[in-house]
Scaffold this active site. Sequence first.
Site, short mmCIF file in Angstrom:
data_model
loop_
_atom_site.label_atom_id
_atom_site.label_comp_id
_atom_site.label_asym_id
_atom_site.label_seq_id
_atom_site.Cartn_x
_atom_site.Cartn_y
_atom_site.Cartn_z
N HIS A 87 -3.59 -4.92 0.26
CA HIS A 87 -3.11 -5.36 1.58
C HIS A 87 -3.14 -6.89 1.67
O HIS A 87 -4.12 -7.47 2.15
CB HIS A 87 -3.98 -4.76 2.69
CG HIS A 87 -3.69 -3.33 2.95
ND1 HIS A 87 -2.78 -2.90 3.89
CD2 HIS A 87 -4.19 -2.20 2.37
CE1 HIS A 87 -2.72 -1.58 3.90
NE2 HIS A 87 -3.57 -1.13 2.98
N GLU A 101 -1.69 -8.75 3.73
CA GLU A 101 -1.73 -9.21 5.13
C GLU A 101 -3.15 -9.37 5.65
O GLU A 101 -3.37 -10.02 6.68
CB GLU A 101 -0.94 -8.23 6.03
CG GLU A 101 -1.65 -6.94 6.41
CD GLU A 101 -1.65 -5.88 5.32
OE1 GLU A 101 -2.18 -4.78 5.58
OE2 GLU A 101 -1.14 -6.16 4.22
N CYS A 119 0.83 -1.20 0.00
CA CYS A 119 0.00 0.00 0.00
C CYS A 119 0.87 1.26 0.00
O CYS A 119 1.44 1.61 -1.03
CB CYS A 119 -0.99 -0.04 1.16
SG CYS A 119 -2.34 1.18 0.94
#
Length: 254
Positions: free
Chosen positions: A226, A228, A122
Amino acid sequence: MALSASRPVIGLTTYLQQAQTGVWDVRASFLPAIYFEGVGMAGGISVLLPPQPVDEAIAERLLDGLDGLIITGGRDVDPSTYGAERHVTTDEPVPDSRIRDALEFALLRAALRRQMPVLGICRGAQVLNVAMGGTLHQHLPDVVGHTRHQQGNAVFTTSSIRTVPGSRVASLVGPDTEAQCYHHQAIDRLGDGLVVSASDTDGVIEAVEIDPAQHPGRWVVAVQWHPEERLDDLRLFAGLVGAATAYANQKVNA
């Protein structure tokens, strides 16, 4: 234990801002746990890198103990770093955010000199692009006419991403993927030495990487989404950990 069986050490940049925990309300360096959980699940060891005053020598020393680097998400990059005036919606630069900007730019420059594997997430994609001389769209709704890339209130939205055939990102996630997004800024003019490796249905650049024609074998990938947020899909983390393992072996055998 043979080095080939060891786990590479991955440095992750962190936030620097006011934070509350219990009765304490203090300036703090921190990072959501899902970042380093993703690294651990992919086979790496995480080291958190707090924002701090930096020069070239400090950046080099920090990287001495690392095999790979992740530039994580966070506040908007100071637009003065790419020669722009601040848009009204852009986070206002403050001393702590400028410290983080300076550290990440220094670490990234040093990592590129060492040919260390790098993953940008990001904000990390934006830092990479700016470091390579590119610019940013400061507010995507002005460009695409909607707010779907960042709905607000910490709610991630799902974007359909199409990768560029033959790119490193395509080799990692396939021809398309559903990505978790939370960004109101994005890459505008592409930085020197970078190529686009994924875009969304609006044409927004969602991933870039080092141009393999200019830098064959280099592992530098940055995604606007993202990964994660979806730890059931570790392909990007695993790609970095694999590249970092190879880098660590090269250091020892050099």
